[in-house]
Design a protein around this motif. Sequence first.
Motif, mmCIF file in Angstrom:
data_model
loop_
_atom_site.group_PDB
_atom_site.id
_atom_site.type_symbol
_atom_site.label_atom_id
_atom_site.label_comp_id
_atom_site.label_asym_id
_atom_site.label_seq_id
_atom_site.Cartn_x
_atom_site.Cartn_y
_atom_site.Cartn_z
ATOM 1 N N ASN A 32 71.554 -43.898 -50.618
ATOM 2 C CA ASN A 32 71.176 -43.861 -49.213
ATOM 3 C C ASN A 32 69.672 -44.080 -49.137
ATOM 4 O O ASN A 32 69.020 -44.209 -50.180
ATOM 5 C CB ASN A 32 71.613 -42.533 -48.562
ATOM 6 N N PRO A 33 69.087 -44.143 -47.953
ATOM 7 C CA PRO A 33 67.644 -44.387 -47.871
ATOM 8 C C PRO A 33 66.798 -43.361 -48.629
ATOM 9 O O PRO A 33 65.732 -43.699 -49.139
ATOM 10 C CB PRO A 33 67.360 -44.333 -46.371
ATOM 11 N N LYS A 34 67.271 -42.131 -48.732
ATOM 12 C CA LYS A 34 66.528 -41.112 -49.472
ATOM 13 C C LYS A 34 66.840 -41.137 -50.973
ATOM 14 O O LYS A 34 66.137 -40.504 -51.753
ATOM 15 C CB LYS A 34 66.853 -39.719 -48.923
ATOM 16 N N ASN A 35 67.874 -41.837 -51.362
ATOM 17 C CA ASN A 35 68.304 -41.883 -52.760
ATOM 18 C C ASN A 35 68.668 -43.317 -53.163
ATOM 19 O O ASN A 35 69.797 -43.607 -53.525
ATOM 20 C CB ASN A 35 69.509 -40.949 -52.955
ATOM 21 N N PRO A 36 67.701 -44.228 -53.106
ATOM 22 C CA PRO A 36 68.022 -45.621 -53.442
ATOM 23 C C PRO A 36 68.001 -45.851 -54.955
ATOM 24 O O PRO A 36 67.441 -45.063 -55.712
ATOM 25 C CB PRO A 36 66.883 -46.392 -52.777
ATOM 26 N N VAL A 37 68.612 -46.944 -55.364
ATOM 27 C CA VAL A 37 68.477 -47.391 -56.741
ATOM 28 C C VAL A 37 67.052 -47.917 -56.879
ATOM 29 O O VAL A 37 66.602 -48.721 -56.060
ATOM 30 C CB VAL A 37 69.494 -48.505 -57.068
ATOM 31 N N PRO A 38 66.282 -47.469 -57.880
ATOM 32 C CA PRO A 38 64.894 -47.933 -58.012
ATOM 33 C C PRO A 38 64.812 -49.447 -58.221
ATOM 34 O O PRO A 38 65.719 -50.053 -58.797
ATOM 35 C CB PRO A 38 64.371 -47.194 -59.237
ATOM 36 N N ALA A 39 63.739 -50.021 -57.763
ATOM 37 C CA ALA A 39 63.550 -51.473 -57.883
ATOM 38 C C ALA A 39 63.492 -51.917 -59.341
ATOM 39 O O ALA A 39 63.846 -53.054 -59.664
ATOM 40 C CB ALA A 39 62.285 -51.898 -57.150
ATOM 41 N N CYS A 40 63.066 -51.032 -60.234
ATOM 42 C CA CYS A 40 62.964 -51.396 -61.649
ATOM 43 C C CYS A 40 64.332 -51.459 -62.332
ATOM 44 O O CYS A 40 64.451 -51.995 -63.428
ATOM 45 C CB CYS A 40 62.040 -50.433 -62.386
ATOM 46 N N ALA A 41 65.366 -50.925 -61.692
ATOM 47 C CA ALA A 41 66.723 -50.967 -62.253
ATOM 48 C C ALA A 41 67.366 -52.286 -61.842
ATOM 49 O O ALA A 41 67.904 -52.423 -60.758
ATOM 50 C CB ALA A 41 67.540 -49.787 -61.758
ATOM 51 N N THR A 42 67.294 -53.250 -62.727
ATOM 52 C CA THR A 42 67.867 -54.572 -62.466
ATOM 53 C C THR A 42 68.987 -54.832 -63.477
ATOM 54 O O THR A 42 68.981 -54.255 -64.571
ATOM 55 C CB THR A 42 66.808 -55.676 -62.601
ATOM 56 N N PRO A 43 69.921 -55.685 -63.130
ATOM 57 C CA PRO A 43 70.974 -56.017 -64.101
ATOM 58 C C PRO A 43 70.410 -56.551 -65.420
ATOM 59 O O PRO A 43 70.919 -56.224 -66.492
ATOM 60 C CB PRO A 43 71.808 -57.073 -63.378
ATOM 61 N N GLY A 44 69.338 -57.335 -65.344
ATOM 62 C CA GLY A 44 68.733 -57.870 -66.564
ATOM 63 C C GLY A 44 68.202 -56.771 -67.468
ATOM 64 O O GLY A 44 68.419 -56.790 -68.685
ATOM 65 N N ARG A 45 67.507 -55.816 -66.884
ATOM 66 C CA ARG A 45 66.985 -54.700 -67.687
ATOM 67 C C ARG A 45 68.108 -53.824 -68.228
ATOM 68 O O ARG A 45 68.034 -53.322 -69.338
ATOM 69 C CB ARG A 45 66.028 -53.858 -66.862
ATOM 70 N N MET A 46 69.136 -53.634 -67.416
ATOM 71 C CA MET A 46 70.269 -52.834 -67.875
ATOM 72 C C MET A 46 70.945 -53.507 -69.074
ATOM 73 O O MET A 46 71.314 -52.843 -70.039
ATOM 74 C CB MET A 46 71.294 -52.647 -66.757
ATOM 75 N N MET A 47 71.088 -54.823 -69.023
ATOM 76 C CA MET A 47 71.706 -55.546 -70.132
ATOM 77 C C MET A 47 70.820 -55.520 -71.370
ATOM 78 O O MET A 47 71.318 -55.422 -72.496
ATOM 79 C CB MET A 47 72.034 -56.990 -69.733
ATOM 80 N N GLU A 48 69.510 -55.596 -71.188
ATOM 81 C CA GLU A 48 68.598 -55.492 -72.335
ATOM 82 C C GLU A 48 68.788 -54.154 -73.036
ATOM 83 O O GLU A 48 68.847 -54.083 -74.266
ATOM 84 C CB GLU A 48 67.147 -55.633 -71.888
#
Length: 95
Positions: A32-48
């Motif tokens: 939600n707006p108070k609990n968003p997924v951080p911008a640094c959490a990207t699919p590319g970084r997750m796969m790395e």
Amino acid sequence: MQRCFGAFFLFAFVAMPMQSAGAGSLPEIKSNPKNPVPACATPGRMMEYLKSRNPELNSRYEAVATEYMRVGEALSVRWDYAFYQMIIETGSLSY
């Protein structure tokens, strides 16, 4: 004899005081707006990260992070938490 033994454990379990799981201390899974997924959490970084934990990752899983993001956003769920839980539960997809 086995019935008495089983009945004893059943009674002991029922008589044991129950404690709450403390869900208030756990992170909120819904986004939600108070609990968003951080911008640094990207699919590319997750796969790395996943590939660093499992260098022999099967190529059929190349888009798994993107799918977690797509479904998580559709369901308003913190897909980054779900992705990391999948890594824990599957041994970094090394099952």
